[in-house]
Write an enzyme that holds these catalytic residues in place. Structure first.
Site, PDB file in Angstrom:
ATOM      1  N   SER A  45       3.901   1.007  -2.718  1.00  0.00           N
ATOM      2  CA  SER A  45       3.089  -0.202  -2.664  1.00  0.00           C
ATOM      3  C   SER A  45       4.038  -1.365  -2.392  1.00  0.00           C
ATOM      4  CB  SER A  45       2.346  -0.389  -3.978  1.00  0.00           C
ATOM      5  OG  SER A  45       1.385  -1.413  -3.842  1.00  0.00           O
ATOM      6  N   GLU A  46       3.734  -2.179  -1.372  1.00  0.00           N
ATOM      7  CA  GLU A  46       4.755  -3.113  -0.888  1.00  0.00           C
ATOM      8  C   GLU A  46       5.045  -4.256  -1.853  1.00  0.00           C
ATOM      9  OE1 GLU A  46       1.924  -2.425   0.787  1.00  0.00           O
ATOM     10  OE2 GLU A  46       1.003  -4.247   1.624  1.00  0.00           O
ATOM     11  N   ASN A  47       4.237  -4.406  -2.899  1.00  0.00           N
ATOM     12  CA  ASN A  47       4.580  -5.414  -3.898  1.00  0.00           C
ATOM     13  C   ASN A  47       5.699  -4.944  -4.831  1.00  0.00           C
ATOM     14  OD1 ASN A  47       2.466  -3.630  -4.750  1.00  0.00           O
ATOM     15  ND2 ASN A  47       2.188  -4.876  -6.562  1.00  0.00           N
ATOM     16  N   SER A  87      11.595  -3.597  -1.286  1.00  0.00           N
ATOM     17  CA  SER A  87      10.401  -2.909  -0.819  1.00  0.00           C
ATOM     18  C   SER A  87      10.320  -2.922   0.709  1.00  0.00           C
ATOM     19  CB  SER A  87       9.162  -3.590  -1.410  1.00  0.00           C
ATOM     20  OG  SER A  87       8.001  -2.921  -0.999  1.00  0.00           O
TER      21      SER A  87
END
Lengths: 216, 233
Positions: A45-47, A87
Site C-alpha cells: 500500500s503506497e502510504n 514506498s
C-alpha cells in the site's frame, strides 16, 4: 457473478506465489478476495505498508492503520511499515511485481487516463502516475464501457493521461485484452460475452484470432 | 540537550507570515493535530503549505484552509475538499498537484541536499509540461526539483528529549522525510521517554533532524473510511 466479481476473479489469476502487488482503489481492491488458496501474495500500500491484511473486525479499527484508499485495514504476520519515500522507491524502482488499477480510458498504445476529468472536481493524481511509470507490469481492471455504454478502450485517450505506453493487459467483465506493438489483441472472452459484443463496446480495432478462449 | 517545548503554541512562536510549511500525514492518518490547531490559533497568513492532502472539510489541514491562511499548496490528492476547489477556481489559492512519489522524493531530495532529479512519473502527461524532459536508456524522465521548508510540522508516536523519533503503523507516511527537509522541524508526539529507552536500532528519525518536540494527548484521530470485515462501512 456480477461484472465486478468477474473482473476481480480473472485479475486474481495473474497473481503468482511470492508476488508483491499494489492494488488500486475500487475493483482492484476486490482482487485480494480471490487470491488462490495456498498462494502467498504480499500487498503493498503506497502510504507505507507491505503486508496489508483484511478489514478489521468491527470495534478493532485502528486510525493509525489504513490503506491508500484511507480504509481501515489490519496487518499480517511479517507486515512492515516505511515512509512514503521508501514506498515509492519500491514502486518506481520496479520492485513491485504487479500493479492492478482502474481506469477511465485506455488506448491502443497502452496510454492510461484515470485521474482527471476536465470540468469536474479537482482531485489530484495521488500515486497513480508513479505506479504506472515503472511498475514491472500494469494491469487495468475495469468495467468494459461506461454506465451509458460508451467505450473506455479507445484509439486514443481523450482525457489527460496518467501515463503513456504503460498498460500491459486490460481485464474487463467481457474480455482480456493484451496491449502489443501490433495493437490490442483480444485474448479471452468473459462468461457470456461474444466477439461482436466486445467489438461493439470497444472504440478501436481489436486483433481477434478465432476461436477466442473463455476466461473461466 | 532538551528539545521539548511545553506547548504547541510555544514551539510555533517564531512561525511568521509567508513561511513555507510542510505538514505530515496521509489523509487524516499521522497528522499533527495540535500543531495544526495552534497554527490556526496563531493566525499566521500567506503560508505556503506542502502536504500530501488538504485534510477534509473541517478536519486536519482543512482547518488551516478554512482560516484563510494558505496562499499556495503543493500536494498529490485533494479530492476530499470542496472549499479548496472553490478557492483554486476563484484564484485565491495557488495549487500545484504533483505525483505522490514525486512529492515524497522532492522532499527526500531537499532534505538530502539534492537540488533536482529525474523521474519517470508524469512523463508524457501534463505534469511534464514546462519541465526539462531527458532520455536515459531510451526512456523519458521528467526533472523535478527538491523541496525544503521553513517549518515541518510532523507527527510521531514516541520521542526522547534529543528528538529521536519512532512512528506507529501507517501514521509514519510523509513524516520522516519531512523531518529531514526543514530548517525547523517540530515533532508532535504521543509519548516522551527517557534517552536510551528507544531501541537505537529501531529509531526511524534520528534527532539531528528534529528541532522541537511537543507532546499531545487529546487526539481525535478521525477515521476517513471505516471499513470492517463482512462488508460493513
Amino acid at each position: 457473478m456480477d461484472a465486478r466479481e468477474i473482473i476481480a476473479r480473472r485479475a486474481a489469476r495473474e497473481l503468482q506465489d511470492g508476488f508483491y502487488v499494489n492494488l488500486g482503489i475500487g475493483i482492484p481492491t476486490l482482487v485480494a478476495n480471490y487470491v488462490p488458496e495456498g498462494m502467498e501474495v504480499i500487498l503493498q500500500s503506497e502510504n507505507g505498508m507491505l503486508g496489508v491484511g483484511p478489514y478489521p473486525e468491527a470495534g478493532t479499527e485502528d486510525p493509525d492503520l489504513i490503506n491508500a484508499g484511507k480504509e481501515t485495514v489490519t496487518e499480517i504476520p511479517g507486515t512492515v511499515y516505511f515512509s512514503s519515500a521508501d514506498s515509492f522507491a519500491m514502486i518506481r524502482g520496479g520492485h513491485v511485481n504487479l500493479s492492478i488499477l482502474g481506469a477511465l480510458q485506455v488506448d491502443r498504445n497502452g496510454d492510461l487516463a484515470n485521474w482527471m476529468v476536465p470540468g469536474k472536481m479537482i482531485k489530484g493524481m495521488g500515486g497513480a502516475m508513479d505506479l504506472v511509470a515503472s511498475a514491472r507490469r500494469v494491469i487495468v481492471a475495469m468495467e468494459h464501457a461506461t454506465k451509458s455504454g460508451a467505450p473506455k478502450i479507445l484509439e486514443a485517450c481523450t482525457l489527460p493521461l496518467t501515463g503513456s505506453r504503460v498498460v500491459d493487459t486490460i481485464i474487463t467483465e467481457l474480455a482480456v485484452i493484451r496491449v502489443t506493438p501490433q495493437g490490442l489483441v483480444l485474448e479471452e472472452l468473459g462468461p457470456d460475452a461474444t466477439v461482436d459484443q466486445v467489438r461493439q463496446l470497444t472504440g478501436t480495432e481489436l486483433i481477434v484470432n478465432e476461436p477466442v478462449r473463455r476466461m473461466f | 540537550m532538551n528539545k521539548i517545548f511545553p506547548t504547541a503554541a510555544d514551539a510555533l512562536a517564531d512561525l511568521t507570515d509567508g513561511a513555507t510549511v510542510m505538514i505530515g500525514g496521509f489523509g487524516l492518518c499521522g497528522v499533527p493535530e495540535d500543531l495544526i490547531a495552534a497554527t490556526v490559533a496563531k493566525g499566521a497568513r500567506n503560508l505556503h503549505t506542502i502536504s500530501n492532502n488538504m485534510g477534509i472539510d473541517g478536519v486536519g489541514l482543512g482547518l488551516m484552509l478554512e482560516a484563510g491562511m494558505i496562499a499556495s499548496h503543493i500536494g498529490s490528492y485533494v479530492g476530499e475538499n470542496k472549499l479548496l476547489e472553490e478557492m483554486v477556481i476563484a484564484g485565491r489559492l495557488d495549487l500545484t498537484l504533483t505525483p505522490q512519489g514525486t512529492l515524497a522524493e522532492r522532499i527526500r531530495a531537499g532534505g538530502a541536499g539534492i537540488p533536482a532529479f529525474f523521474t519517470p512519473a508524469g512523463a508524457g502527461t501534463i505534469v511534464a509540461e514546462g519541465k526539462e524532459v531527458r532520455e536515459f536508456k531510451g526512456r523519458s524522465y521528467v526533472m523535478e526539483e527538491g523541496l525544503t521548508a521553513d517549518f515541518a510540522l510532523i507527527k510521531a508516536w514516541r520521542a526522547d528529549r534529543m528528538g529521536n523519533l519512532v512512528y506507529r503503523r501507517t501514521a509514519r507516511n510523509f513524516n520522516p522525510v519531512m523531518a529531514t527537509a526543514s530548517r525547523c522541524t517540530i515533532a508532535e508526539v504521543e509519548e516522551i521517554v527517557e534517552p536510551g529507552e528507544l531501541d537505537p536500532d529501531s529509531i526511524v528519525t534520528p534527532g539531528i533532524f528534529v528541532h522541537r518536540v511537543v507532546r499531545w494527548t487529546g487526539y481525535n484521530k478521525r477515521i476517513e473510511r471505516r471499513t470492517v470485515r463482512g462488508g460493513g462501512k
